[in-house]
Design a protein around this motif. Structure first.
Motif: not given
Ligand code: GDP
Length: 328
Positions: A133-137, A139, A142, A146, A289-290
């Motif tokens: 998820t984006d919110y915990n990653r 730039k 991780y 994180s 996703d990522y």
């Protein structure tokens, strides 16, 4: 005196790479193998004659106690698990039992048998605990700090294993740590993982034995490294003065489409689209996703290095599978 290592998951990808590494380093190696007439037993005995196999099961506490009493290891690598994300949706309870509760069974077996508190324990944690998820990653990807947000029964079970390992370290002063490993692949990868499914398919297409590969979603991104490099990192973690958790990753993420590009080009096919069909059966109820990891701490504190880059990994796997087809 030779150092002794006990490996669970000896029949899996990382178990094989780790056995080779520890053998080179002069260890006496024990491997835990499950049950009567395990079909993989003969294969392991042939490939790793230097590994002594012990019958035990991660869900059977007493069998683990007996295993520890029998071999009295210095280092323990807990790599055994139901390790496939897709499968864990189909069998969430078994995944919880083995991948999750199996870890506390191991830790308890150590606590009951290791009165000097000398054993060093490695738990195979996973990037799936972050959930993509984006919110915990951050730039850069991780890292060890994180927040977690697992998105599969596998990720949830692994998170239990992660925290119970930390808990035993804090509660009992055990030398117990987790390596949070991002996807790591190679010639030993099982066919149920997308990388090996692709390289096996590419080799069979090239050999005229298969027409196309059926896959699920092609846009997810993964931080894919080479498993041989990652077992070196596991070993390094257990050689430090103090137990601490580390992320192992490459710091680069690629889509499945990019993997397909390199794999098909390796056999001279520039456009893979005619050879790939999408099948919803290979899509997941919740997709990650990522995944991108930041290996800075391991690089700095362990001196961990990777020898194989992303194109090198894909090519190595394709070449291995081509050779398998030619040898048939
Ligand atoms: P994971 O990252 O541990 O789940 O490793 P996998 O190799 O199983 O999956 C990596 C990514 O490939 C996930 O996003 C899957 O949804 C995606 N994927 C697409 N098609 C397939 C397929 O046919 N098999 C598998 N295993 N994964 C697929």
């Amino acid at each position: 005196m030779k150092k002794k290592a006990l490996i669970t998951g000896i029949t899996g990808q990382d178990g094989g790479h780790l056995a080779q590494l520890l053998h080179k380093k002069g260890y006496k190696i024990y491997g835990i193998i499950r049950g009567q007439s395990n079909p993989k037993r003969e294969q392991i005995e042939n490939e790793f004659p230097y590994v002594e196999l012990i019958e035990a099961d991660l869900i059977d506490q007493s069998s683990l106690v007996r295993a520890f009493q029998a071999c009295k290891p210095d280092e323990v690598y807990n790599l055994g698990a139901i390790s496939h994300v897709g499968y864990s949706f189909k069998d969430p309870q078994i995944t919880a039992e083995i991948t999750g509760k199996g870890v506390v069974n191991m830790l308890e077996a150590i606590r009951l048998t290791d009165s000097d508190n000398k054993v060093r324990f490695y738990q195979a944690s996973t990037s799936e605990m972050f959930g993509g998820t984006d919110y915990n990653r951050p730039k850069k990807g991780y890292n060890e700090d994180s927040p977690f947000h697992p998105r599969s029964p596998y990720g949830v079970a692994k998170l239990y294993g992660h925290w119970i390992t930390k808990n035993y370290r804090e509660s009992y002063g055990m030398y117990a740590l987790s390596g949070i490993l991002f996807n790591h692949e190679g010639e030993r990868r099982g066919i149920e993982f997308v990388t090996r499914k692709i390289t096996d398919g590419v080799a069979k297409i090239k050999a005229g034995k298969q027409k196309f590969i059926e896959l699920g979603d092609l846009w997810p991104k993964r931080d894919w490294g080479y498993a041989g490099d990652y077992v070196e990192g596991m070993w390094l973690m257990l050689q430090q003065d103090k137990p601490k958790d580390y992320v192992l990753a490459t710091g680069e993420a690629h889509t499945i489409e990019e993997f397909l590009d390199i794999a098909f080009r390796e056999v001279g096919i520039n456009d893979w689209r005619p050879y790939v069909k999408q099948n919803p059966a290979f899509m997941r109820p919740a997709e990650v996703d990522y995944l991108l990891g930041d290996p800075s701490r391991a690089e700095k504190e362990l001196g961990w290095e990777r020898k194989v880059d992303f194109p090198g990994l894909v090519k190595l796997m394709v070449q291995h599978d081509l050779k398998l087809q030619l040898d048939k």
